[in-house]
Design a protein around this motif. Structure first.
Motif, mmCIF file in Angstrom:
data_model
loop_
_atom_site.group_PDB
_atom_site.id
_atom_site.type_symbol
_atom_site.label_atom_id
_atom_site.label_comp_id
_atom_site.label_asym_id
_atom_site.label_seq_id
_atom_site.Cartn_x
_atom_site.Cartn_y
_atom_site.Cartn_z
ATOM 1 N N ARG A 93 -19.524 -4.901 51.805
ATOM 2 C CA ARG A 93 -19.370 -3.499 52.196
ATOM 3 C C ARG A 93 -17.961 -3.016 51.910
ATOM 4 O O ARG A 93 -17.018 -3.794 51.894
ATOM 5 C CB ARG A 93 -19.653 -3.348 53.700
ATOM 6 N N VAL A 94 -17.831 -1.707 51.703
ATOM 7 C CA VAL A 94 -16.527 -1.049 51.619
ATOM 8 C C VAL A 94 -16.505 -0.048 52.770
ATOM 9 O O VAL A 94 -17.492 0.647 53.022
ATOM 10 C CB VAL A 94 -16.268 -0.415 50.231
ATOM 11 N N ILE A 95 -15.365 -0.014 53.486
ATOM 12 C CA ILE A 95 -15.281 0.750 54.732
ATOM 13 C C ILE A 95 -14.009 1.590 54.731
ATOM 14 O O ILE A 95 -12.940 1.107 54.355
ATOM 15 C CB ILE A 95 -15.257 -0.194 55.949
ATOM 16 N N ALA A 96 -14.139 2.840 55.182
ATOM 17 C CA ALA A 96 -12.983 3.718 55.371
ATOM 18 C C ALA A 96 -12.779 3.910 56.867
ATOM 19 O O ALA A 96 -13.706 4.286 57.583
ATOM 20 C CB ALA A 96 -13.213 5.060 54.693
ATOM 21 N N THR A 97 -11.556 3.632 57.320
ATOM 22 C CA THR A 97 -11.199 3.747 58.729
ATOM 23 C C THR A 97 -10.106 4.789 58.877
ATOM 24 O O THR A 97 -9.166 4.823 58.074
ATOM 25 C CB THR A 97 -10.692 2.383 59.262
ATOM 26 N N ASP A 98 -10.213 5.632 59.883
ATOM 27 C CA ASP A 98 -9.188 6.637 60.159
ATOM 28 C C ASP A 98 -7.896 5.930 60.556
ATOM 29 O O ASP A 98 -7.888 5.085 61.458
ATOM 30 C CB ASP A 98 -9.660 7.573 61.277
ATOM 31 N N LYS A 99 -6.801 6.270 59.876
ATOM 32 C CA LYS A 99 -5.506 5.633 60.101
ATOM 33 C C LYS A 99 -4.982 5.813 61.519
ATOM 34 O O LYS A 99 -4.317 4.938 62.064
ATOM 35 C CB LYS A 99 -4.475 6.242 59.131
ATOM 36 N N GLU A 100 -5.264 6.958 62.126
ATOM 37 C CA GLU A 100 -4.713 7.241 63.453
ATOM 38 C C GLU A 100 -5.547 6.639 64.574
ATOM 39 O O GLU A 100 -5.005 6.036 65.490
ATOM 40 C CB GLU A 100 -4.583 8.754 63.652
ATOM 41 N N SER A 101 -6.860 6.795 64.496
ATOM 42 C CA SER A 101 -7.725 6.397 65.616
ATOM 43 C C SER A 101 -8.321 5.004 65.483
ATOM 44 O O SER A 101 -8.725 4.413 66.491
ATOM 45 C CB SER A 101 -8.876 7.398 65.751
ATOM 46 N N GLY A 102 -8.437 4.479 64.261
ATOM 47 C CA GLY A 102 -9.099 3.202 64.058
ATOM 48 C C GLY A 102 -10.612 3.313 64.039
ATOM 49 O O GLY A 102 -11.318 2.302 64.023
#
Length: 175
Positions: A93-102
């Motif tokens: 899988r490839v995942i994008a996570t919000d830098k501020e909130s996780g």
């Protein structure tokens, strides 16, 4: 600036414990530091955001656990805008996570789970596209490179780097 004359004065500034308590856990990722925050992955594909601005200690601000079932090699993350882009090795899988909130922004399956594909390389970001290659050549699967839209995770294209019939991804051609 590290020079020949001051390199002898380098020393460990601090450590931060990552990972769990399973045997054979290790780190292969190269940490990525941006504006005083370090982003690191462990063999489970867990992404950590660590505040290292003090230079004397590191504090984990959040961790994103993708729930990978088995540990595998993971060599790091990429940053794009407000996103931390990571992969899960065996889960593909490839995942994008919000830098501020996780918090996970998007999570895309990139491999056929019926085949022994893996992803072990660091994602690359080029012109808003997440570029990843699969692993698994030791299992005789066809190699490919894929691009995903960094904002949405939508697959934009896939290019097979090993020739063969696309309907038979597990069959490699005879040389």
């Amino acid at each position: 600036k590290i020079t020949k004359s001051n390199v002898k004065d380098l020393k460990l500034a601090f450590t931060v414990a990552l990972g769990g308590t399973s045997p054979n856990e290790y780190l292969e990722a190269t940490p990525l530091v941006d504006d005083g925050f370090m982003y690191m992955t462990d063999v489970w594909g867990v992404v950590y955001k660590i505040d290292v601005r003090s230079g004397t200690f590191g504090r984990i601000l959040w961790k994103m656990d993708p729930g990978q079932q088995k540990p595998d090699r993971n060599r790091g993350v990429a940053l794009w805008g407000n996103l931390v882009i990571s992969v899960t090795g065996l889960d593909g899988r490839v995942i994008a996570t919000d830098k501020e909130s996780g918090k996970v922004v998007w999570d895309k399956q990139t491999t056929d789970l019926n085949l022994p594909y893996t992803i072990t390389g660091v994602p690359r970001i080029i012109n808003g596209k997440v570029i990843i290659g699969n692993g698994g050549a030791e299992y005789r699967v066809r190699g490919y490179v894929s691009a995903f839209d960094a904002e949405t995770g939508e697959q934009l294209w896939r290019w097979y780097s090993v020739p063969g019939d696309p309907s038979k991804p597990y069959e490699q051609p005879e040389l």
